[in-house]
Design a protein around this motif. Sequence first.
Motif, PDB file in Angstrom:
ATOM      1  N   PRO A 142      -2.998-110.086 -48.132  1.00  0.00           N
ATOM      2  CA  PRO A 142      -3.384-109.622 -49.030  1.00  0.00           C
ATOM      3  C   PRO A 142      -2.582-109.071 -49.905  1.00  0.00           C
ATOM      4  N   SER A 143      -3.172-108.196 -51.282  1.00  0.00           N
ATOM      5  CA  SER A 143      -3.466-107.872 -52.809  1.00  0.00           C
ATOM      6  C   SER A 143      -3.967-106.555 -52.509  1.00  0.00           C
ATOM      7  N   THR A 144      -3.674-106.054 -53.870  1.00  0.00           N
ATOM      8  CA  THR A 144      -4.376-105.065 -54.064  1.00  0.00           C
ATOM      9  C   THR A 144      -5.172-104.689 -54.653  1.00  0.00           C
ATOM     10  N   VAL A 145      -6.753-105.817 -54.075  1.00  0.00           N
ATOM     11  CA  VAL A 145      -8.115-105.441 -53.812  1.00  0.00           C
ATOM     12  C   VAL A 145      -7.770-104.845 -52.207  1.00  0.00           C
ATOM     13  N   TYR A 146      -7.276-105.587 -51.044  1.00  0.00           N
ATOM     14  CA  TYR A 146      -7.613-105.052 -49.688  1.00  0.00           C
ATOM     15  C   TYR A 146      -6.556-103.650 -49.864  1.00  0.00           C
ATOM     16  N   ASP A 147      -5.724-103.429 -50.216  1.00  0.00           N
ATOM     17  CA  ASP A 147      -4.560-102.847 -50.208  1.00  0.00           C
ATOM     18  C   ASP A 147      -5.376-100.911 -50.841  1.00  0.00           C
ATOM     19  N   TYR A 148      -6.103-101.516 -52.210  1.00  0.00           N
ATOM     20  CA  TYR A 148      -6.826-100.217 -52.208  1.00  0.00           C
ATOM     21  C   TYR A 148      -8.453 -99.612 -51.541  1.00  0.00           C
ATOM     22  N   ILE A 149      -9.017-100.449 -50.968  1.00  0.00           N
ATOM     23  CA  ILE A 149     -10.237-100.385 -49.735  1.00  0.00           C
ATOM     24  C   ILE A 149      -9.469 -99.583 -48.733  1.00  0.00           C
ATOM     25  N   LYS A 150      -8.404-100.021 -48.228  1.00  0.00           N
ATOM     26  CA  LYS A 150      -7.738 -99.531 -47.106  1.00  0.00           C
ATOM     27  C   LYS A 150      -7.122 -97.986 -47.232  1.00  0.00           C
ATOM     28  N   ARG A 151      -6.589 -97.779 -48.809  1.00  0.00           N
ATOM     29  CA  ARG A 151      -6.181 -96.810 -48.880  1.00  0.00           C
ATOM     30  C   ARG A 151      -6.922 -95.849 -48.900  1.00  0.00           C
ATOM     31  N   ILE A 152      -8.205 -96.264 -49.154  1.00  0.00           N
ATOM     32  CA  ILE A 152      -9.853 -95.435 -49.657  1.00  0.00           C
ATOM     33  C   ILE A 152     -10.326 -95.017 -48.168  1.00  0.00           C
ATOM     34  N   GLU A 153     -10.221 -96.103 -47.582  1.00  0.00           N
ATOM     35  CA  GLU A 153     -10.287 -95.972 -45.364  1.00  0.00           C
ATOM     36  C   GLU A 153      -9.621 -94.765 -45.302  1.00  0.00           C
ATOM     37  N   ARG A 154      -8.019 -94.506 -45.098  1.00  0.00           N
ATOM     38  CA  ARG A 154      -7.068 -93.983 -44.924  1.00  0.00           C
ATOM     39  C   ARG A 154      -7.599 -92.415 -45.384  1.00  0.00           C
ATOM     40  N   ILE A 155      -7.915 -91.725 -46.347  1.00  0.00           N
ATOM     41  CA  ILE A 155      -8.081 -90.852 -47.357  1.00  0.00           C
ATOM     42  C   ILE A 155      -9.671 -90.269 -46.401  1.00  0.00           C
ATOM     43  N   CYS A 156     -10.993 -91.553 -46.364  1.00  0.00           N
ATOM     44  CA  CYS A 156     -11.828 -90.976 -45.251  1.00  0.00           C
ATOM     45  C   CYS A 156     -12.048 -90.483 -43.735  1.00  0.00           C
ATOM     46  N   GLU A 157     -10.929 -91.173 -44.092  1.00  0.00           N
ATOM     47  CA  GLU A 157     -10.399 -90.910 -42.225  1.00  0.00           C
ATOM     48  C   GLU A 157      -9.436 -89.469 -42.007  1.00  0.00           C
ATOM     49  N   ARG A 158      -9.281 -89.281 -43.301  1.00  0.00           N
ATOM     50  CA  ARG A 158      -8.041 -87.765 -42.973  1.00  0.00           C
ATOM     51  C   ARG A 158      -8.791 -86.687 -43.753  1.00  0.00           C
ATOM     52  N   GLU A 159      -9.626 -87.327 -44.582  1.00  0.00           N
ATOM     53  CA  GLU A 159     -10.332 -86.154 -44.882  1.00  0.00           C
ATOM     54  C   GLU A 159     -11.588 -85.655 -43.900  1.00  0.00           C
ATOM     55  N   ASN A 160     -11.781 -86.902 -42.737  1.00  0.00           N
ATOM     56  CA  ASN A 160     -12.985 -86.800 -41.818  1.00  0.00           C
ATOM     57  C   ASN A 160     -14.275 -87.038 -42.576  1.00  0.00           C
ATOM     58  N   ILE A 161     -14.643 -87.344 -43.088  1.00  0.00           N
ATOM     59  CA  ILE A 161     -15.709 -87.562 -44.364  1.00  0.00           C
ATOM     60  C   ILE A 161     -16.131 -89.567 -44.269  1.00  0.00           C
ATOM     61  N   THR A 162     -17.600 -89.923 -44.776  1.00  0.00           N
ATOM     62  CA  THR A 162     -18.039 -91.065 -44.757  1.00  0.00           C
ATOM     63  C   THR A 162     -17.488 -91.853 -46.378  1.00  0.00           C
ATOM     64  N   ILE A 163     -18.074 -92.636 -46.007  1.00  0.00           N
ATOM     65  CA  ILE A 163     -17.271 -93.350 -47.738  1.00  0.00           C
ATOM     66  C   ILE A 163     -18.066 -92.666 -48.622  1.00  0.00           C
ATOM     67  N   LYS A 164     -19.667 -92.365 -48.382  1.00  0.00           N
ATOM     68  CA  LYS A 164     -21.370 -92.135 -48.886  1.00  0.00           C
ATOM     69  C   LYS A 164     -20.467 -90.684 -49.677  1.00  0.00           C
ATOM     70  N   ASP A 165     -19.725 -89.686 -48.039  1.00  0.00           N
ATOM     71  CA  ASP A 165     -19.629 -88.280 -49.000  1.00  0.00           C
ATOM     72  C   ASP A 165     -18.456 -88.392 -49.539  1.00  0.00           C
ATOM     73  N   LEU A 166     -17.421 -89.633 -49.815  1.00  0.00           N
ATOM     74  CA  LEU A 166     -16.420 -89.633 -50.766  1.00  0.00           C
ATOM     75  C   LEU A 166     -16.871 -89.937 -51.982  1.00  0.00           C
ATOM     76  N   GLY A 167     -18.111 -90.620 -52.133  1.00  0.00           N
ATOM     77  CA  GLY A 167     -18.580 -91.461 -52.841  1.00  0.00           C
ATOM     78  C   GLY A 167     -19.200 -89.909 -53.781  1.00  0.00           C
ATOM     79  N   LEU A 168     -19.966 -89.177 -53.096  1.00  0.00           N
ATOM     80  CA  LEU A 168     -20.562 -88.082 -53.117  1.00  0.00           C
ATOM     81  C   LEU A 168     -19.841 -86.894 -54.070  1.00  0.00           C
ATOM     82  N   ASN A 169     -19.224 -87.320 -53.861  1.00  0.00           N
ATOM     83  CA  ASN A 169     -18.026 -85.563 -54.002  1.00  0.00           C
ATOM     84  C   ASN A 169     -16.558 -86.225 -54.837  1.00  0.00           C
ATOM     85  N   ILE A 170     -16.761 -87.325 -54.937  1.00  0.00           N
ATOM     86  CA  ILE A 170     -15.291 -88.272 -55.404  1.00  0.00           C
ATOM     87  C   ILE A 170     -14.319 -87.601 -56.586  1.00  0.00           C
ATOM     88  N   ARG A 171     -15.201 -86.836 -57.493  1.00  0.00           N
ATOM     89  CA  ARG A 171     -14.130 -86.401 -58.405  1.00  0.00           C
ATOM     90  C   ARG A 171     -13.365 -85.229 -58.228  1.00  0.00           C
TER      91      ARG A 171
END
Length: 89
Positions: free
Chosen positions: A23-52
Amino acid sequence: MLEKFKKYLIDQGYSELTPSGNPSTVYDYIKRIERICERENITIKDLGLNIRFYVEKYGPYGKEAEFGKRSHSAFINALRRFEDFIQIN
């Protein structure tokens, strides 16, 4: 939403697999987005709504800048690509 993000990254020319088939960059970025969501205790949708907010928080001058710079800035780079994805969807 992550499947659409995966397709977006591939369409943008990011590598899905390394030459050796790992697995390369695509999967790495997805994994890191999931990690941010776990760390912040938010959903992917919440991340998208508040991405800035999260791009700023993990960016060079944000409260979580040190975390954002981990792994050659992979976390903040993943957040920035996710922001690009959110803006066109």
